[in-house]
Design a protein around this motif. Sequence first.
Motif, PDB file in Angstrom:
ATOM      1  N   LEU A 109       0.704  -1.055  -0.035  1.00 41.52           N
ATOM      2  CA  LEU A 109       0.174   0.013  -0.045  1.00 41.52           C
ATOM      3  C   LEU A 109       0.607   1.275  -0.006  1.00 41.52           C
ATOM      4  O   LEU A 109       0.682   2.348  -0.719  1.00 41.52           O
ATOM      5  CB  LEU A 109      -1.018  -0.125   1.044  1.00 41.52           C
ATOM      6  CG  LEU A 109      -1.822   1.175   1.235  1.00 41.52           C
ATOM      7  CD1 LEU A 109      -2.672   1.214   0.058  1.00 41.52           C
ATOM      8  CD2 LEU A 109      -2.624   1.047   2.585  1.00 41.52           C
ATOM      9  N   LEU A 110       1.767   1.107   0.777  1.00 45.65           N
ATOM     10  CA  LEU A 110       2.667   2.429   0.720  1.00 45.65           C
ATOM     11  C   LEU A 110       3.400   2.758  -0.848  1.00 45.65           C
ATOM     12  O   LEU A 110       3.404   3.670  -1.108  1.00 45.65           O
ATOM     13  CB  LEU A 110       4.062   2.073   1.653  1.00 45.65           C
ATOM     14  CG  LEU A 110       5.049   3.281   1.881  1.00 45.65           C
ATOM     15  CD1 LEU A 110       4.395   4.594   2.569  1.00 45.65           C
ATOM     16  CD2 LEU A 110       6.071   2.626   2.791  1.00 45.65           C
ATOM     17  N   VAL A 111       3.888   1.559  -1.452  1.00 47.51           N
ATOM     18  CA  VAL A 111       4.466   1.786  -2.623  1.00 47.51           C
ATOM     19  C   VAL A 111       3.353   2.124  -3.793  1.00 47.51           C
ATOM     20  O   VAL A 111       3.622   3.134  -4.375  1.00 47.51           O
ATOM     21  CB  VAL A 111       4.964   0.256  -3.106  1.00 47.51           C
ATOM     22  CG1 VAL A 111       5.520   0.296  -4.715  1.00 47.51           C
ATOM     23  CG2 VAL A 111       6.317   0.102  -2.341  1.00 47.51           C
ATOM     24  N   PHE A 112       2.195   1.555  -3.820  1.00 51.36           N
ATOM     25  CA  PHE A 112       1.391   2.102  -4.388  1.00 51.36           C
ATOM     26  C   PHE A 112       0.664   3.365  -4.357  1.00 51.36           C
ATOM     27  O   PHE A 112       0.234   4.259  -5.257  1.00 51.36           O
ATOM     28  CB  PHE A 112       0.044   1.068  -4.865  1.00 51.36           C
ATOM     29  CG  PHE A 112       0.163  -0.094  -5.224  1.00 51.36           C
ATOM     30  CD1 PHE A 112       0.749  -0.444  -6.468  1.00 51.36           C
ATOM     31  CD2 PHE A 112       0.259  -1.388  -4.781  1.00 51.36           C
ATOM     32  CE1 PHE A 112       1.181  -1.503  -7.164  1.00 51.36           C
ATOM     33  CE2 PHE A 112       0.601  -2.840  -5.288  1.00 51.36           C
ATOM     34  CZ  PHE A 112       1.027  -2.729  -6.714  1.00 51.36           C
ATOM     35  N   GLY A 147      -8.756   4.401  -3.702  1.00 51.04           N
ATOM     36  CA  GLY A 147      -9.337   3.035  -3.793  1.00 51.04           C
ATOM     37  C   GLY A 147      -8.349   2.092  -4.634  1.00 51.04           C
ATOM     38  O   GLY A 147      -8.587   0.907  -4.485  1.00 51.04           O
ATOM     39  N   VAL A 148      -7.785   2.788  -5.520  1.00 49.20           N
ATOM     40  CA  VAL A 148      -6.922   2.062  -6.597  1.00 49.20           C
ATOM     41  C   VAL A 148      -5.895   1.402  -5.877  1.00 49.20           C
ATOM     42  O   VAL A 148      -5.445   0.535  -6.145  1.00 49.20           O
ATOM     43  CB  VAL A 148      -6.710   3.067  -7.704  1.00 49.20           C
ATOM     44  CG1 VAL A 148      -5.673   2.375  -8.740  1.00 49.20           C
ATOM     45  CG2 VAL A 148      -7.779   3.656  -8.326  1.00 49.20           C
ATOM     46  N   PRO A 149      -4.939   2.352  -5.120  1.00 50.06           N
ATOM     47  CA  PRO A 149      -3.786   1.877  -4.400  1.00 50.06           C
ATOM     48  C   PRO A 149      -4.151   0.703  -3.335  1.00 50.06           C
ATOM     49  O   PRO A 149      -3.372  -0.320  -3.169  1.00 50.06           O
ATOM     50  CB  PRO A 149      -2.829   2.999  -3.866  1.00 50.06           C
ATOM     51  CG  PRO A 149      -3.784   4.172  -4.031  1.00 50.06           C
ATOM     52  CD  PRO A 149      -5.008   3.825  -5.017  1.00 50.06           C
ATOM     53  N   ILE A 150      -5.277   1.124  -2.767  1.00 49.36           N
ATOM     54  CA  ILE A 150      -5.814   0.130  -1.702  1.00 49.36           C
ATOM     55  C   ILE A 150      -6.070  -1.449  -2.479  1.00 49.36           C
ATOM     56  O   ILE A 150      -5.683  -2.230  -1.915  1.00 49.36           O
ATOM     57  CB  ILE A 150      -7.045   0.566  -1.027  1.00 49.36           C
ATOM     58  CG1 ILE A 150      -6.696   1.893  -0.174  1.00 49.36           C
ATOM     59  CG2 ILE A 150      -7.448  -0.448   0.158  1.00 49.36           C
ATOM     60  CD1 ILE A 150      -7.732   2.451   0.521  1.00 49.36           C
ATOM     61  N   SER A 151      -6.776  -1.228  -3.544  1.00 48.16           N
ATOM     62  CA  SER A 151      -7.286  -2.171  -4.216  1.00 48.16           C
ATOM     63  C   SER A 151      -5.987  -3.120  -4.707  1.00 48.16           C
ATOM     64  O   SER A 151      -5.915  -4.523  -4.478  1.00 48.16           O
ATOM     65  CB  SER A 151      -8.306  -2.206  -5.248  1.00 48.16           C
ATOM     66  OG  SER A 151      -9.295  -1.832  -4.762  1.00 48.16           O
ATOM     67  N   ALA A 152      -5.097  -2.317  -5.361  1.00 51.28           N
ATOM     68  CA  ALA A 152      -4.014  -2.843  -6.090  1.00 51.28           C
ATOM     69  C   ALA A 152      -2.965  -3.738  -4.868  1.00 51.28           C
ATOM     70  O   ALA A 152      -2.588  -4.788  -5.113  1.00 51.28           O
ATOM     71  CB  ALA A 152      -3.279  -1.901  -6.527  1.00 51.28           C
ATOM     72  N   ALA A 153      -2.853  -3.071  -3.779  1.00 49.65           N
ATOM     73  CA  ALA A 153      -1.989  -3.676  -2.668  1.00 49.65           C
ATOM     74  C   ALA A 153      -2.745  -4.983  -2.249  1.00 49.65           C
ATOM     75  O   ALA A 153      -2.120  -6.076  -1.919  1.00 49.65           O
ATOM     76  CB  ALA A 153      -1.882  -2.891  -1.599  1.00 49.65           C
ATOM     77  N   ALA A 154      -4.253  -5.019  -2.035  1.00 47.23           N
ATOM     78  CA  ALA A 154      -4.945  -6.083  -1.447  1.00 47.23           C
ATOM     79  C   ALA A 154      -4.841  -7.203  -2.581  1.00 47.23           C
ATOM     80  O   ALA A 154      -4.689  -8.168  -2.117  1.00 47.23           O
ATOM     81  CB  ALA A 154      -6.448  -5.744  -1.236  1.00 47.23           C
ATOM     82  N   ILE A 155      -4.877  -7.003  -3.782  1.00 48.19           N
ATOM     83  CA  ILE A 155      -4.950  -7.994  -4.845  1.00 48.19           C
ATOM     84  C   ILE A 155      -3.441  -8.698  -4.920  1.00 48.19           C
ATOM     85  O   ILE A 155      -3.561  -9.843  -5.161  1.00 48.19           O
ATOM     86  CB  ILE A 155      -5.358  -7.372  -6.214  1.00 48.19           C
ATOM     87  CG1 ILE A 155      -6.712  -6.939  -6.389  1.00 48.19           C
ATOM     88  CG2 ILE A 155      -4.834  -8.340  -7.533  1.00 48.19           C
ATOM     89  CD1 ILE A 155      -7.137  -5.984  -7.641  1.00 48.19           C
ATOM     90  N   CYS A 156      -2.390  -8.014  -4.958  1.00 51.02           N
ATOM     91  CA  CYS A 156      -1.176  -8.317  -4.881  1.00 51.02           C
ATOM     92  C   CYS A 156      -0.898  -9.341  -3.660  1.00 51.02           C
ATOM     93  O   CYS A 156      -0.228 -10.402  -3.565  1.00 51.02           O
ATOM     94  CB  CYS A 156      -0.105  -7.312  -5.102  1.00 51.02           C
ATOM     95  SG  CYS A 156      -0.224  -6.585  -6.488  1.00 51.02           S
TER      96      CYS A 156
END
Length: 173
Positions: A109-112, A147-156
């Motif tokens: 999440l920090l990175v995204f 919501g985009v970085p939250i979702s991306a971090a969760a998906i990864c």
Amino acid sequence: MLLAVSLLLKALAAALLARIAWLDFTTQKISNRDVLLLLCFGLGSLQLFSVVAGSWWDMGLSMLAGLMLFVGLFPFWTLRKVGAGDVKLMAVTPLLVGGSGLVVFSLLLLVFALVTALLVKNPFLLPAGAFRGYVQHLDRKGVVPFGVPISAAAICTIAFQIVYSLNALILSQ
């Protein structure tokens, strides 16, 4: 069998997270229906995993983390610094990734989030003109689809957990 169903629920949650990311990117809205469905996927997956593992520690840690995130981010929503959908999504995410995935999720999440902030503040880094115009529009409005970085971090994180679980299952046989 329970582990397979748990992994299936995580895969469905990842697909829903991709949908949430797209809708948040295009409309800056995260629907309550989607967040409640994620909550159901997360609770179901965690419960099945807890039965397989024989320990409820992961579920308790996830619930505590979700509650802390909601309470911690709620004042930022009242100050209009974060959207209500983002706060609810962050509160549900620990239930999706589990207590054991919180560190990986936090780092991703920090990175995204840094990449998102960099792209919103410096749209000239993007190749396509239309995409650049959209990001400039977001910057002028003062909104960031968090919501985009939250979702991306969760998906990864979910993808990592699925691969790890499948590898452990294959190696144990």
